[in-house]
Design a protein around this motif. Structure first.
Motif, PDB file in Angstrom:
ATOM      1  N   VAL A 155     -38.800 -83.400  -4.263  1.00  0.00           N
ATOM      2  CA  VAL A 155     -38.833 -82.837  -2.809  1.00  0.00           C
ATOM      3  C   VAL A 155     -36.627 -83.021  -2.633  1.00  0.00           C
ATOM      4  O   VAL A 155     -35.969 -82.497  -2.111  1.00  0.00           O
ATOM      5  N   ILE A 158     -34.743 -80.374  -4.722  1.00  0.00           N
ATOM      6  CA  ILE A 158     -34.647 -78.937  -3.653  1.00  0.00           C
ATOM      7  C   ILE A 158     -33.890 -79.247  -2.735  1.00  0.00           C
ATOM      8  O   ILE A 158     -33.480 -78.452  -2.175  1.00  0.00           O
ATOM      9  N   LEU A 159     -33.997 -80.227  -1.823  1.00  0.00           N
ATOM     10  CA  LEU A 159     -33.329 -81.130  -0.276  1.00  0.00           C
ATOM     11  C   LEU A 159     -31.460 -80.069  -0.300  1.00  0.00           C
ATOM     12  O   LEU A 159     -30.794 -81.168   0.090  1.00  0.00           O
ATOM     13  N   LEU A 168     -31.377 -79.336   7.437  1.00  0.00           N
ATOM     14  CA  LEU A 168     -32.281 -80.383   7.844  1.00  0.00           C
ATOM     15  C   LEU A 168     -31.933 -81.891   8.816  1.00  0.00           C
ATOM     16  O   LEU A 168     -31.820 -82.406   9.850  1.00  0.00           O
ATOM     17  N   PRO A 173     -35.106 -76.372  11.614  1.00  0.00           N
ATOM     18  CA  PRO A 173     -36.946 -76.657  11.309  1.00  0.00           C
ATOM     19  C   PRO A 173     -36.576 -75.874   9.633  1.00  0.00           C
ATOM     20  O   PRO A 173     -36.359 -74.843  10.190  1.00  0.00           O
ATOM     21  N   ILE A 174     -36.781 -76.029   8.447  1.00  0.00           N
ATOM     22  CA  ILE A 174     -36.730 -75.376   7.167  1.00  0.00           C
ATOM     23  C   ILE A 174     -38.627 -75.725   7.517  1.00  0.00           C
ATOM     24  O   ILE A 174     -39.404 -76.288   7.451  1.00  0.00           O
ATOM     25  N   SER A 175     -38.706 -74.465   7.118  1.00  0.00           N
ATOM     26  CA  SER A 175     -40.423 -74.211   6.894  1.00  0.00           C
ATOM     27  C   SER A 175     -41.128 -74.641   5.430  1.00  0.00           C
ATOM     28  O   SER A 175     -40.050 -73.959   4.735  1.00  0.00           O
ATOM     29  N   MET A 176     -42.224 -75.317   5.650  1.00  0.00           N
ATOM     30  CA  MET A 176     -42.323 -75.491   3.942  1.00  0.00           C
ATOM     31  C   MET A 176     -42.772 -74.522   3.239  1.00  0.00           C
ATOM     32  O   MET A 176     -42.266 -75.031   2.036  1.00  0.00           O
ATOM     33  N   LEU A 179     -39.724 -74.301   0.722  1.00  0.00           N
ATOM     34  CA  LEU A 179     -39.161 -74.823  -0.597  1.00  0.00           C
ATOM     35  C   LEU A 179     -39.602 -74.376  -1.347  1.00  0.00           C
ATOM     36  O   LEU A 179     -39.567 -74.313  -2.458  1.00  0.00           O
TER      37      LEU A 179
END
Lengths: 415, 415
Positions: A155, A158-159, A168, A173-176, A179
């Motif tokens: 994670v 990716i972030l 973030l 919002p970042i939708s799952m 990713l």
């Protein structure tokens, strides 16, 4: 454009390929792959991914395509990967306007048009061009495969992607599923066994994911090469259709010529590097000379590969004539029905501009006039409520409207 | 345990169900679902998820199982969801020792043993017990379904989970697939159309994901109910086999009795609340009395539902006799082959302890002695190098070894 030159020494190939490149991860790996290719006669597999969402290509798209053409000319194989399967999924949250889900027919039609335009630049022979769809492998992935794929990446990594970390930390919002897309894109490289992945600088992170995943799947990691995003004619934003700062790949030769003559001076060197094969010495020479001459050479160089069948002299001639206020000979003619005239035998200019196809609507036509974008007989015309008489339209030669520098239409009353 | 009492008034059901509960999201929703169930005669569907990884259940597992039994007794349906499909995936990174991937045979065998032990507490009639496997729907999910599922949840919300946020901020890697597991678990609730999901307090977040996803899939969101994790006999850590602070559900009645007599005083009220049906008044009364009597009542209450066929007096009698240093009559007997004796006719005590099955190895047996855990004839024996003669083993009644308070073995020389 350039002719094929296979089996060039590695240093020579590297010199060509590194031109105008923004990121190269890594030069050592590319050198090793080129060396092996020369030894084994096995061409490199060079991937470019494309979302089949926007069918109109412009000179900004030409930058990576020209780089691919260089690989082809050196004997390597280009793989155009069409993300038609992911395009049918789009953004299931419906929040991203740039990713509306497409029907498979729309996606295929877009891909078709996209590839046709790419062929203006790329070679089409099957030895150097392979066209693939990511549905070939993504459609077959099950839950277990995706868990296995996701397990290969953390994670935190990716972030690290710039836009993710900004969103973030700002609470956007970042939708799952967002990713998962970089992982999927990386998996495409695994499925294709890509040696090199090309992309704009905005794709650096995603393409590095592919490099990492290939290693995890026991493959030799791909070389990641990025090219700069071309700045548009406004001199500030990246070239894009929506900002109207672009030159279309399928534009008329004289329009391409005119567009390139408008490139802001500070961008000239960049355009020469990314869009021509002129040597650095020649570019320096041109930049040291008169800017108009430099622009002229840029336009002729681009036309030479983008519209090889067009007569560059004719294109330039037309551009010059228009620039001097002249009117080209081969104007599109538009017939105006008598029914367009009102009881007093008049029709609004806004209506005529729209009829001529210079603007999509009467409203846009009025805006054009307010912005001093319309000329009649070489004179700027600014009254959005203006009208024209039956007599003006019926005169020999009709009424000539001009939008900007190089768009014309001849309107004539239908007999 | 309790007898079924169907169609109780909602307030009465709520009183039973809320006992010992840690989180209830939300009481209003549960009340509404119970009311509708009473009106329609349709029982609630109450889900408990289980990983088929650890086959030995203890009193800690009994806490949620007893809550499920309460639902059953009120006429509702319990759904035991076995994560056998996800167990075969495990942790593909291999980093998590608690999640090694299992073969489907191992997963099924574990599930079988798990369910057998659950049946010590749950009713088995098909009207109130449904057993499901998450492979039923997960095996069918494709890439597109998973993207759609992931799109319904944001990264920020997943990372809110306590352990994720701690790991992210401390830089401990989280693999991408770990973020998918809570979504999958939530999707299980969608697939099962659960009305209530039960779990330990450590499952609160995951079960709330299910609640949110059901809403996104157009279902009425499930009620999330958690019960506390039972603290073990050491008085500090949660009960677990690896910490050896547990009472097994399948232990002998006298061993269960002995274990419950050892519950630390500060935990008594908690044990009474979670593991008996005694009223709060009765519990208060017992806690105000002598602690030994309170422990005795606790043990008898637990035996009444956990081992209903056992004679509680006999279990208590055996416990008492052992506690006083007495030796129970029905000892397991172990024969010692003459070949175990050395040239001098002796055998090490460590070897005998291992032979008797009191410890798994000679080394563990020596450690037991060093820790003063072995008695011979009621006396603590601490010499790990000690030996025993042929004569001692051949004596009438043999040699009686005692580990801790209540484990015995009688060793006799094989004739």
């Amino acid at each position: 454009m350039t002719e094929p030159k296979k089996n060039l020494p590695v240093d020579e190939q590297l010199r060509v390929l590194k031109r105008g490149v923004a990121d190269l991860v890594s030069e050592e790996d590319l050198r090793a792959k080129l060396t092996r290719s020369l030894e084994t006669g096995q061409p490199l597999r060079v991937k470019l991914g494309a979302d089949p969402t926007r069918p109109d290509l412009h000179l900004g798209h030409a930058v990576p395509l020209r780089k691919l053409r260089q690989f082809q000319d050196l004997g390597h194989k280009v793989i155009m990967l069409i993300g038609d399967f992911t395009a049918t999924i789009g953004d299931p949250t419906g929040k991203s306007k740039t990713r509306p889900p497409l029907s498979i027919e729309e996606a295929r039609a877009n891909a078709q048009s996209y590839l046709e335009q790419c062929r203006l630049i790329l070679r089409s022979e099957s030895e150097v061009l392979e066209i693939r769809s990511n549905g070939e492998w993504l459609e077959r992935l099950g839950y277990k495969d995706i868990i296995g794929l996701a397990a290969k990446y953390t994670v935190a990594r990716i972030l690290e992607r710039d836009d993710f970390s900004k969103r973030l930390s700002s609470g956007t919002p970042i939708s799952m599923h967002e990713l998962l897309y970089p992982l999927t894109q990386g998996y495409d490289s695994v499925a294709l066994q890509a040696d090199v992945e090309l992309g704009g600088t905005d794709q650096l992170f995603n393409n590095l994911v592919g490099r990492a995943l290939q290693r995890d799947y026991g493959q030799e990691p791909q070389v990641v090469m990025t090219v700069p995003l071309l700045v548009g004619l406004d001199g500030t934003e990246k070239m894009s259709k929506s900002l109207d700062n672009y030159i279309g790949l399928s534009d008329e030769p004289h329009a391409i010529f005119a567009g390139l003559m408008k490139v802001p001076d500070p961008l000239l060197e960049n355009y020469f590097t990314l869009l021509t094969d002129l040597s650095q010495e020649r570019i320096a020479e041109l930049l040291a000379g008169h800017p108009v001459e430099a622009h002229r050479q840029l336009a002729r160089e681009v036309l030479a590969w983008l519209a090889p069948d067009a007569d560059p002299d004719a294109a330039e001639e037309r551009f010059r004539s228009v620039a001097k206020g002249g009117i080209p000979e081969d104007l599109p003619e538009v017939s105006v029905e008598s029914s367009e005239l009102n009881d007093e035998g008049r029709v609004s200019l806004a209506r005529l501009v729209a009829l001529a196809g210079l603007e999509p609507s009467n409203g846009a036509a009025r805006k054009l006039m307010q912005n001093r974008g319309l000329k009649i007989g070489g004179e700027v015309y600014t009254d959005p409520q203006g009208t024209v008489s039956r007599e003006q339209l019926a005169a020999p030669g009709g009424l000539i409207l001009q939008k900007g520098k190089d768009k014309f239409a001849r309107l004539m009353l239908k007999q």
